[in-house]
Enzyme design. Sequence first.
Site, PDB file in Angstrom:
ATOM      1  N   ASP A  13       3.932   0.495  11.911  1.00  0.00           N
ATOM      2  CA  ASP A  13       2.691  -0.073  11.374  1.00  0.00           C
ATOM      3  C   ASP A  13       2.489  -1.523  11.790  1.00  0.00           C
ATOM      4  O   ASP A  13       1.418  -2.087  11.575  1.00  0.00           O
ATOM      5  CB  ASP A  13       2.667   0.052   9.840  1.00  0.00           C
ATOM      6  CG  ASP A  13       2.705   1.509   9.399  1.00  0.00           C
ATOM      7  OD1 ASP A  13       2.501   2.393  10.252  1.00  0.00           O
ATOM      8  OD2 ASP A  13       2.953   1.763   8.214  1.00  0.00           O
ATOM      9  N   LYS A  15       0.832  -1.224   0.000  1.00  0.00           N
ATOM     10  CA  LYS A  15       0.000   0.000   0.000  1.00  0.00           C
ATOM     11  C   LYS A  15       0.853   1.255   0.000  1.00  0.00           C
ATOM     12  O   LYS A  15       0.680   2.144  -0.828  1.00  0.00           O
ATOM     13  CB  LYS A  15      -0.906  -0.012   1.229  1.00  0.00           C
ATOM     14  CG  LYS A  15      -1.457   1.347   1.638  1.00  0.00           C
ATOM     15  CD  LYS A  15      -2.270   1.256   2.920  1.00  0.00           C
ATOM     16  CE  LYS A  15      -2.557   2.572   3.583  1.00  0.00           C
ATOM     17  NZ  LYS A  15      -1.488   3.140   4.394  1.00  0.00           N
ATOM     18  N   ASN A  16       1.783   1.328   0.948  1.00  0.00           N
ATOM     19  CA  ASN A  16       2.502   2.600   1.106  1.00  0.00           C
ATOM     20  C   ASN A  16       3.513   2.854  -0.009  1.00  0.00           C
ATOM     21  O   ASN A  16       3.846   4.004  -0.280  1.00  0.00           O
ATOM     22  CB  ASN A  16       3.143   2.677   2.497  1.00  0.00           C
ATOM     23  CG  ASN A  16       2.072   2.928   3.561  1.00  0.00           C
ATOM     24  OD1 ASN A  16       0.946   3.300   3.237  1.00  0.00           O
ATOM     25  ND2 ASN A  16       2.418   2.701   4.813  1.00  0.00           N
ATOM     26  N   ARG A  25      -3.898   9.887   3.186  1.00  0.00           N
ATOM     27  CA  ARG A  25      -2.587  10.436   3.508  1.00  0.00           C
ATOM     28  C   ARG A  25      -1.728  10.584   2.248  1.00  0.00           C
ATOM     29  O   ARG A  25      -0.980  11.539   2.077  1.00  0.00           O
ATOM     30  CB  ARG A  25      -1.895   9.472   4.479  1.00  0.00           C
ATOM     31  CG  ARG A  25      -0.601   9.951   5.042  1.00  0.00           C
ATOM     32  CD  ARG A  25      -0.841  10.960   6.120  1.00  0.00           C
ATOM     33  NE  ARG A  25       0.380  11.580   6.601  1.00  0.00           N
ATOM     34  CZ  ARG A  25       0.379  12.719   7.260  1.00  0.00           C
ATOM     35  NH1 ARG A  25      -0.741  13.352   7.523  1.00  0.00           N
ATOM     36  NH2 ARG A  25       1.502  13.236   7.673  1.00  0.00           N
ATOM     37  N   ASP A  41      -4.819   7.721   8.758  1.00  0.00           N
ATOM     38  CA  ASP A  41      -5.173   7.268  10.093  1.00  0.00           C
ATOM     39  C   ASP A  41      -5.155   8.377  11.123  1.00  0.00           C
ATOM     40  O   ASP A  41      -4.265   9.213  11.139  1.00  0.00           O
ATOM     41  CB  ASP A  41      -4.160   6.212  10.528  1.00  0.00           C
ATOM     42  CG  ASP A  41      -4.685   4.821  10.257  1.00  0.00           C
ATOM     43  OD1 ASP A  41      -5.896   4.705  10.001  1.00  0.00           O
ATOM     44  OD2 ASP A  41      -3.891   3.880  10.314  1.00  0.00           O
ATOM     45  N   MET A 100       6.440   6.817  17.796  1.00  0.00           N
ATOM     46  CA  MET A 100       6.114   7.831  16.777  1.00  0.00           C
ATOM     47  C   MET A 100       4.727   8.438  16.930  1.00  0.00           C
ATOM     48  O   MET A 100       4.544   9.626  16.730  1.00  0.00           O
ATOM     49  CB  MET A 100       6.222   7.216  15.389  1.00  0.00           C
ATOM     50  CG  MET A 100       7.644   6.899  14.994  1.00  0.00           C
ATOM     51  SD  MET A 100       7.727   6.607  13.244  1.00  0.00           S
ATOM     52  CE  MET A 100       9.293   5.773  13.141  1.00  0.00           C
TER      53      MET A 100
HETATM   54  C1  UD1 Z   1       1.276   6.693   3.400  1.00  0.00           C
HETATM   55  C2  UD1 Z   1       2.454   6.262   4.195  1.00  0.00           C
HETATM   56  O1  UD1 Z   1       3.483   5.909   3.646  1.00  0.00           O
HETATM   57  N1  UD1 Z   1       2.271   6.241   5.517  1.00  0.00           N
HETATM   58  C3  UD1 Z   1       3.348   5.794   6.378  1.00  0.00           C
HETATM   59  C4  UD1 Z   1       4.304   6.953   6.570  1.00  0.00           C
HETATM   60  O2  UD1 Z   1       3.558   8.039   7.096  1.00  0.00           O
HETATM   61  P1  UD1 Z   1       4.172   9.499   7.168  1.00  0.00           P
HETATM   62  O3  UD1 Z   1       5.123   9.721   6.042  1.00  0.00           O
HETATM   63  O4  UD1 Z   1       3.018  10.393   7.318  1.00  0.00           O
HETATM   64  O5  UD1 Z   1       4.988   9.439   8.522  1.00  0.00           O
HETATM   65  P2  UD1 Z   1       6.351  10.209   8.902  1.00  0.00           P
HETATM   66  O6  UD1 Z   1       7.503   9.365   8.499  1.00  0.00           O
HETATM   67  O7  UD1 Z   1       6.280  11.592   8.376  1.00  0.00           O
HETATM   68  O8  UD1 Z   1       6.298  10.245  10.474  1.00  0.00           O
HETATM   69  C5  UD1 Z   1       5.463   9.497  11.279  1.00  0.00           C
HETATM   70  C6  UD1 Z   1       5.424  10.052  12.686  1.00  0.00           C
HETATM   71  O9  UD1 Z   1       6.614   9.756  13.330  1.00  0.00           O
HETATM   72  C7  UD1 Z   1       7.231  10.904  13.809  1.00  0.00           C
HETATM   73  N2  UD1 Z   1       8.679  10.720  13.566  1.00  0.00           N
HETATM   74  C8  UD1 Z   1       9.137  10.437  12.330  1.00  0.00           C
HETATM   75  C9  UD1 Z   1      10.491  10.291  12.098  1.00  0.00           C
HETATM   76  C10 UD1 Z   1      11.368  10.426  13.183  1.00  0.00           C
HETATM   77  O10 UD1 Z   1      12.586  10.314  13.034  1.00  0.00           O
HETATM   78  N3  UD1 Z   1      10.862  10.671  14.413  1.00  0.00           N
HETATM   79  C11 UD1 Z   1       9.525  10.821  14.623  1.00  0.00           C
HETATM   80  O11 UD1 Z   1       9.097  11.067  15.744  1.00  0.00           O
HETATM   81  C12 UD1 Z   1       6.653  12.042  13.019  1.00  0.00           C
HETATM   82  O12 UD1 Z   1       6.671  13.255  13.748  1.00  0.00           O
HETATM   83  C13 UD1 Z   1       5.251  11.558  12.764  1.00  0.00           C
HETATM   84  O13 UD1 Z   1       4.392  11.830  13.827  1.00  0.00           O
HETATM   85  O14 UD1 Z   1       5.342   6.555   7.475  1.00  0.00           O
HETATM   86  C14 UD1 Z   1       4.875   6.210   8.783  1.00  0.00           C
HETATM   87  C15 UD1 Z   1       6.112   5.927   9.635  1.00  0.00           C
HETATM   88  O15 UD1 Z   1       6.798   4.817   9.156  1.00  0.00           O
HETATM   89  C16 UD1 Z   1       3.919   5.028   8.691  1.00  0.00           C
HETATM   90  O16 UD1 Z   1       3.362   4.786   9.958  1.00  0.00           O
HETATM   91  C17 UD1 Z   1       2.779   5.314   7.712  1.00  0.00           C
HETATM   92  O17 UD1 Z   1       2.056   4.139   7.473  1.00  0.00           O
HETATM   93  C1  PEP Z   2      -0.771   4.840   9.106  1.00  0.00           C
HETATM   94  C2  PEP Z   2      -0.945   4.203   7.959  1.00  0.00           C
HETATM   95  O1  PEP Z   2      -1.502   4.671   6.852  1.00  0.00           O
HETATM   96  P1  PEP Z   2      -1.683   6.209   6.406  1.00  0.00           P
HETATM   97  O2  PEP Z   2      -0.320   6.827   6.508  1.00  0.00           O
HETATM   98  O3  PEP Z   2      -2.155   6.080   4.996  1.00  0.00           O
HETATM   99  O4  PEP Z   2      -2.685   6.780   7.336  1.00  0.00           O
HETATM  100  C3  PEP Z   2      -0.550   2.795   7.804  1.00  0.00           C
HETATM  101  O5  PEP Z   2      -0.413   2.371   6.640  1.00  0.00           O
HETATM  102  O6  PEP Z   2      -0.362   2.085   8.816  1.00  0.00           O
END
Ligand code: UD1
Ligand code: PEP
Length: 435
Positions: A320, A23-24, A98, A122, A342
């Site tokens: 995840d 998916k991602n 997202r 989510d 996270m």
């Molecule tokens: C569509 C998609 O691909 N979604 C994925 C993507 O979301 P997404 O790209 O939105 O998530 P991010 O990697 O931006 O960050 C996720 C969360 O972790 C926190 N954060 C991130 C990096 C870090 O070094 N420290 C930290 O605290 C961020 O502030 C945020 O709250 O990556 C997430 C983290 O693997 C996954 O849960 C999601 O499923």
């Molecule tokens: C958090 C997730 O999805 P999304 O970033 O699309 O909300 C996920 O795939 O677990």
Amino acid sequence: MSGAFEIRGGKRLSGEITPQGAKNEALQILCAVLLTEDEVRINNIPDIKDVNKLIEILQDFNVKVIKNGKGDYTFKADEVNFDYIKSKEFKKDGAKLRGSVMILGPMLARFGEAYLPTPGGDKIGRRRLDTHFQGFVELGAEFSYDEEEAFYSLRAKELNGKFILLEEASVTGTANIVMAAVLAKGKTRIYNAACEPYLQQLCKMLNRMGANISGIGSNLLTIEGVDKLHGTEHTMLPDMVEIGSWIGLAAMTKSEITIKNVNWNQLGVIPNTFRKLGIELEQRGDDIYIPSQENYKVQKFIDGSILTVSDAPWPGFTPDLLSIILVVATQAKGSVLIHQKMFESRLFFVDKLIDMGAQIILCDPHRATVIGMNQETPLRGTTMISPDIRAGNALLIAALSAEGKSVIQNIEQIDRGYENIDERLRAIGADIRRI
Ligand SMILES: CC(=O)N[C@H]1[C@@H](OP(=O)(O)OP(=O)(O)OC[C@H]2O[C@@H](n3ccc(=O)[nH]c3=O)[C@H](O)[C@@H]2O)O[C@H](CO)[C@@H](O)[C@@H]1O
Ligand SMILES: C=C(OP(=O)(O)O)C(=O)O
């Protein structure tokens, strides 16, 4: 499609299950088709709600979409209707998932402007987008945010390569900045870049389209900008979150299951993290074989202290899969501390597991201690609501292991990320139906 699953649990399952395309990864790759006017053919696209929504959004941008067969599509973004990005419809549709956030990078690179409503996904805690905009601004874009409409705007006469030190290794943030930088002038270096397999897949695909990205797989990406990208073909990896979920399912239901074609080399610490819970699994060619196990015993750390499983940016353990680890721990022999670093609202679903008889102490929004029941007392079936995509699947696994009938409502959350899950589970012997 109806909104609930009815499950009669406590049955052993057996057989083979093949993971869907990731998916991602799909969400990143689909946005990248906007970077070229040539045809891009993509295989192994999962047939799930989030991905289908993004394909619809691409069609609304007037991207030509041809379905060649199951999971096999050709995209051609040669006559993009850029005006759609400012429309009321996009404000509504873009907010539904997202993945729509990754439309920004390609649009900014190709058209010098991009807009986005606050994206959906989510509800698992705060999900800021600062890293994305930090990157675009460093490449030379002007950024504004309309608080009332929750609408983000970007403009850039041209993008210029730069050294960018990301404040966090955001997955979609890195993908977005990479997609802008491939068409920027000069050299961009992104340090503290996310480096998970799906991002590596995106970078490899962009290179096949004529981009010049090096450092793929590391946290320092170097991108030499090019003037134009061309078409390519790409095949999605299997979904590692699904693979982890099926390992957990096998353990909880004492089932013998083979997970086919898992792309073992891209699974990082996932197999060993399940092994730490005492689950036996074997790499057989590119499959994972999980024997039927009556029970599984949690390992301790070398110093004898209680096992902690926590998430971290890749190559750490993906957040995840923590909900799955948590549910599996409820029937392990021994105790585990689950630490979700996270996201701050991803553990609240444990109250449902507690209702089912699990022994869990929610210490705070980020940590839960699970005292495993060693398969001696099964969970009890109940009625529950799926709060998010991964908790939903964790509850589904709990229900499949539980004694009696369970009903899971709000399964749109599960359908968002898992293709035909009920049918695939029935094929290995599960008693599950949509009601
Ligand atoms: C569509 C998609 O691909 N979604 C994925 C993507 O979301 P997404 O790209 O939105 O998530 P991010 O990697 O931006 O960050 C996720 C969360 O972790 C926190 N954060 C991130 C990096 C870090 O070094 N420290 C930290 O605290 C961020 O502030 C945020 O709250 O990556 C997430 C983290 O693997 C996954 O849960 C999601 O499923
Ligand atoms: C958090 C997730 O999805 P999304 O970033 O699309 O909300 C996920 O795939 O677990």
